[in-house]
Design an enzyme around this catalytic site. Structure first.
Site, PDB file in Angstrom:
ATOM      1  N   GLU A 137       0.854  -1.195   0.000  1.00  0.00           N
ATOM      2  CA  GLU A 137       0.000   0.000   0.000  1.00  0.00           C
ATOM      3  C   GLU A 137       0.886   1.239   0.000  1.00  0.00           C
ATOM      4  O   GLU A 137       1.871   1.309   0.748  1.00  0.00           O
ATOM      5  CB  GLU A 137      -0.914  -0.009   1.218  1.00  0.00           C
ATOM      6  CG  GLU A 137      -1.805   1.233   1.342  1.00  0.00           C
ATOM      7  CD  GLU A 137      -2.763   1.134   2.523  1.00  0.00           C
ATOM      8  OE1 GLU A 137      -3.183   0.002   2.856  1.00  0.00           O
ATOM      9  OE2 GLU A 137      -3.076   2.190   3.122  1.00  0.00           O
ATOM     10  N   GLU A 142      -2.719  11.320   3.364  1.00  0.00           N
ATOM     11  CA  GLU A 142      -3.738  11.091   4.377  1.00  0.00           C
ATOM     12  C   GLU A 142      -3.744  12.313   5.291  1.00  0.00           C
ATOM     13  O   GLU A 142      -2.692  12.850   5.645  1.00  0.00           O
ATOM     14  CB  GLU A 142      -3.467   9.832   5.193  1.00  0.00           C
ATOM     15  CG  GLU A 142      -3.680   8.538   4.440  1.00  0.00           C
ATOM     16  CD  GLU A 142      -3.481   7.335   5.328  1.00  0.00           C
ATOM     17  OE1 GLU A 142      -4.467   6.621   5.580  1.00  0.00           O
ATOM     18  OE2 GLU A 142      -2.341   7.116   5.781  1.00  0.00           O
TER      19      GLU A 142
END
Length: 255
Positions: A137, A142
């Site tokens: 990932e 974020e």
């Protein structure tokens, strides 16, 4: 910030942009028109049940096909509270647009609310076969509303995943103001994260294995905004809904 630091940052930005310009633009999504191109995008719907209730992170939202709009070349992901339910959108390019190496970037404006968790990220194309975190990932962006002026950039793989992911938290004053460019430079040897062409951090293991480097295969792109959850936090400010995660474009450059 003194003049020396300003000059250094300008020089770094010019160098990074010069490197990017040497790569060819192989794909871009400008969100033109009024509907998402379903030859490019998939919708992920619901609350993740039964396989991953709460999308594996105890998130509160339900993903729908109706929490987004395309307007004037921008994608608006709208996060709402409807009755006692939170709704949002999550879209992916899995099986349709997948990329191996290059510079992957987006220009976006963040939603501002405690409890929100917008993200621009990638998963390995073999996730259906090997699962997570073996697929790998790449979290290019974020942000969580409970930590203002803070950006998270993270990698997950078998040796480091979940709360133990290989991650950097960076304070950027004013990151909530207007649009910013979030990018990753990904090569067979190194992964480097940038915000507005300023380097955040890099990952370059000396000895690559399946356990620390699943980044040798194509990855697909994900855009979403979660509500609450393990990273978003338990406290959600209901007074500010609706909120919008606004995406101007996505671009992929390769040699």
């Amino acid at each position: 910030m003194d003049n020396y630091m300003r000059l250094a940052m300008l020089c770094l930005s010019f160098f990074v942009q010069s490197c990017a310009n040497k790569k060819a633009l192989v794909w871009e999504e400008n969100f033109d028109g009024t509907t998402l191109d379903e030859q490019v995008w998939n919708y992920e719907l619901g609350d993740g049940c039964p396989e991953l209730c709460g999308w594996g992170n105890n998130e509160k939202q339900i993903y729908t096909k109706t929490n987004h709009t395309l307007k004037d070349g921008f994608l608006h992901i709208t996060i709402k509270k409807e009755d006692e339910k939170y709704t949002s959108s999550r879209i992916t390019t899995k099986g349709k647009k997948e990329f191996k190496y290059g510079r992957i970037e987006t220009r976006a404006q963040l939603p501002l609310a405690k409890g929100l968790w917008p993200a621009f990220w990638m998963l390995g194309s073999n996730i259906s076969e090997v699962g997570w975190p073996l697929c790998g990932e790449i979290d290019i962006l974020e942000y969580i509303g409970r930590k203002p002026n803070t950006i998270f950039t993270t990698l997950h793989f078998e040796e480091k995943f979940g709360d133990n992911g290989y991650s950097k938290t960076t304070t950027i004053n004013g990151i909530e103001d207007g649009f910013h460019v979030y990018a990753v430079h990904w090569s067979p040897d190194i992964i480097v994260f940038f915000v507005d062409d300023i380097k955040m951090f890099e990952y370059k293991p000396d000895h690559k294995t399946e356990q620390n480097w699943p980044f040798y295969q194509p990855f697909f792109i994900i855009l979403n905004t979660a509500v609450g959850g393990n990273l978003g936090g338990d406290t959600i400010d209901d007074s500010i809904f609706p909120q919008e995660f606004i995406i101007d474009y996505i671009k992929v450059y390769q040699n």
